[in-house]
Design an enzyme around this catalytic site. Sequence first.
Site, PDB file in Angstrom:
ATOM      1  N   PRO A 177       0.829  -1.216   0.000  1.00 24.20           N
ATOM      2  CA  PRO A 177       0.000   0.000   0.000  1.00 24.20           C
ATOM      3  C   PRO A 177       0.856   1.256   0.000  1.00 24.20           C
ATOM      4  CG  PRO A 177      -0.769  -1.583   1.646  1.00 24.20           C
ATOM      5  CD  PRO A 177       0.546  -2.098   1.148  1.00 24.20           C
ATOM      6  N   GLY A 178       0.414   2.257  -0.737  1.00 22.84           N
ATOM      7  CA  GLY A 178       1.073   3.556  -0.724  1.00 22.84           C
ATOM      8  C   GLY A 178       2.250   3.702  -1.654  1.00 22.84           C
ATOM      9  N   THR A 179       2.486   2.729  -2.531  1.00 18.91           N
ATOM     10  CA  THR A 179       3.643   2.807  -3.414  1.00 18.91           C
ATOM     11  C   THR A 179       3.353   3.517  -4.733  1.00 18.91           C
ATOM     12  OG1 THR A 179       3.126   0.560  -4.154  1.00 18.91           O
ATOM     13  CG2 THR A 179       4.809   0.799  -2.456  1.00 18.91           C
ATOM     14  N   GLY A 180       2.096   3.888  -4.980  1.00 17.82           N
ATOM     15  CA  GLY A 180       1.782   4.691  -6.162  1.00 17.82           C
ATOM     16  C   GLY A 180       1.180   3.920  -7.312  1.00 17.82           C
ATOM     17  N   LYS A 181       0.445   2.850  -7.037  1.00 10.67           N
ATOM     18  CA  LYS A 181      -0.143   2.059  -8.124  1.00 10.67           C
ATOM     19  C   LYS A 181      -1.227   2.861  -8.857  1.00 10.67           C
ATOM     20  CE  LYS A 181      -1.175  -1.258  -5.253  1.00 10.67           C
ATOM     21  NZ  LYS A 181      -0.446  -0.808  -4.054  1.00 10.67           N
ATOM     22  N   THR A 182      -2.112   3.505  -8.105  1.00 13.39           N
ATOM     23  CA  THR A 182      -3.167   4.309  -8.737  1.00 13.39           C
ATOM     24  C   THR A 182      -2.577   5.502  -9.468  1.00 13.39           C
ATOM     25  OG1 THR A 182      -4.686   3.644  -6.966  1.00 13.39           O
ATOM     26  CG2 THR A 182      -5.319   5.547  -8.297  1.00 13.39           C
TER      27      THR A 182
ATOM     28  N   GLU B 260      17.038   2.895  27.950  1.00 15.54           N
ATOM     29  CA  GLU B 260      17.354   3.399  26.616  1.00 15.54           C
ATOM     30  C   GLU B 260      18.861   3.498  26.391  1.00 15.54           C
ATOM     31  OE1 GLU B 260      15.149   3.545  24.408  1.00 15.54           O
ATOM     32  OE2 GLU B 260      13.479   3.247  25.776  1.00 15.54           O
TER      33      GLU B 260
ATOM     34  N   HIS C 191      20.093   0.092  25.381  1.00 16.66           N
ATOM     35  CA  HIS C 191      19.891  -0.164  23.952  1.00 16.66           C
ATOM     36  C   HIS C 191      20.987   0.504  23.123  1.00 16.66           C
ATOM     37  CE1 HIS C 191      16.150  -2.311  24.000  1.00 16.66           C
ATOM     38  NE2 HIS C 191      15.474  -1.335  24.596  1.00 16.66           N
TER      39      HIS C 191
ATOM     40  N   ASP D 224      10.304  -5.527  23.470  1.00 11.96           N
ATOM     41  CA  ASP D 224      11.644  -5.977  23.064  1.00 11.96           C
ATOM     42  C   ASP D 224      11.726  -7.506  23.081  1.00 11.96           C
ATOM     43  OD1 ASP D 224      12.387  -3.314  22.891  1.00 11.96           O
ATOM     44  OD2 ASP D 224      13.045  -3.247  24.985  1.00 11.96           O
TER      45      ASP D 224
END
Length: 633
Positions: free
Chosen positions: A209-214, A432, A435, A508
């Site tokens: 989704p959102g990769t520009g097919k339309t 944090e 990490h 995690d």
Amino acid sequence: MPIKDSRPPRSRQILNWVFLALSGLLVISLFLPGSFGESVPKTPYSMFIHQVEKHEVVRAQVGENEIRYQVKDESGEPGQVYSTTPILDLQLPTVLQENGVEFSAQPPPANRWFTSLLGWVIPPLIFVAVWRFFLTRGAGGAGGALSIGKSKAKVYVEDEATKTTFEDVAGVEEAKTELVEIVDFLKDSKRFKDIGARIPKGVLLVGPPGTGKTLLAKAVAGEAGVPFFSISGSEFIEMFVGVGSSRVRDLFEQAKKQAPCIIFIDELDAIGKSRSSGGFYGGNDEREQTLNQLLAEMDGFNASENTIIVLAATNRPETLDPALLRPGRFDRQVLVDRPDLKGRLAILEIHAKEVKLGEGVDLKTIATRTPGFAGADLANLVNEAALLAARNHRQSVTQADFAEAIERVVAGLEKKSRVLNDKEKEIVAYHEVGHAMVGAVIAGGDTIEKISIVPRGMAALGYTLQLPTEDRFLRDEAELKAQIAMMLGGRSAEEVVFGSITTGASNDLQRATDLAEQMVTTYGMSQVLGPLAYERGKQNNFLDNGMMPNARRSVSEETARAIDAEVKGIVEAAHETALALLRKNRDLLETIAQQLLEDEVIEGSALRQMLSQVQDLEESSEAALDNSEAVVV
């Protein structure tokens, strides 16, 4: 823009005006009969009889519904005219004659024939007009009672001001190359026909989704300069039987009239799911009948004569019916994948034209920091940066706005209202920093850009921002183990400093366990179990949520125990590596954590300078990490 013209023809407009005029005349004639004549005062019938007996009435016109009479004025001459409503009085002529009143019957109104004509003609016309209204809306109008079987496709034509071209689409160069041939055929089909080539009837665009097919489909129509029929797969389906197949037939009939043209069906999986899904064949549901009609239409029209190209988009190609994907229907599948670094830079440059950029903005740096972002994500990123700049009353978008926008997209909105007590804040800080320190040494090439104890999103009390230095498509075994060690760095820091653990490491642990299980069951990274895949093949590559949706294959109890032992061994070895690294750098852990508690955020060169002081483990520790597979079952 849509070219569908909903204005009625001129002849229909004239008929509508005539009908309205006749209806108005009927209303006036029925409810305002005296509006064409003189206004006459009305009196009670008793007053009329009283005036007759007083010899004040000169003459009278007696009608069925009204009596009009004229009285004498003060000089005895005929004066004012009055009217009254009669009652059943058979003695009225005698009374009038005895009192010397000149009387006669009232003549019929001059417009009675017209009123009668309207009374007989207008009601049938109203019935016919209502019926015609439903018929016309059913034939071509939208939303009519009889238009349910008509196609709801929107039609677009070439408009120099608003049309989309390949220049407006970036990051999908391979897909554009595949579609250039379609554009060339629509522009000059003779060149292909002369050599005997047959253009594909259908092209399926697949990708996340959102990769520009339309957008890519619109660019094909804009480049070719032909009508573009756009419809979603869900618009074919209604609760009424036969509606979907009727709309498919109507869509292709409209397309044949405007050929050459392009039909674009978005979310094809809404009607194109495999008819054998569910473990049995056959059925008679509405979606299946719609699919059958689509198969018949795509197999029936001659592309060489009608020049109709069917484009479709889906992010679930594995669910489509095999008959839909065979040659002669959807001949090609074009992958529209997430862009690489070069593609992301090109997409950012396109969207950055719409905003005012500051002098220090480096789009390449932003593209490097956004691996895995699709075109829609990058467009949203630019918009978020512009909103942040406007919120801070700046005249242009700065690099800091883009950095903050990336963090908002990745980690969520800052929750400054979520106040932690001092003990929780201290735990989050050490978590944090744990990490960051583990990731700085064995992160596998990625850099630690920022650590923060400001809560973000729905559940994050703090976060460590790790950015890749380049696009990576392969990870080796050592890098995966390093990622697991970094995921466990926060929990390990809590153990080293406080001697206890909290619930903050739940996510995690989940991610570390999933990655270790994939190493064993999917990637075959186990000397005990060998190069075998114990997880079923993953078909859905575009809607993956990052979890492990596929079940394991049927395995024996001994193999299942061996898998669990291998997964546990990998995670425990990574845990021991993180503990050893943090114990070796205990003083630096305290220094960075206290600085983080004071500033809440450490990033950039200051953070990199601190993390550069982290001492790596000795050879013995590295050997412990490598020997994590030596688990005896």
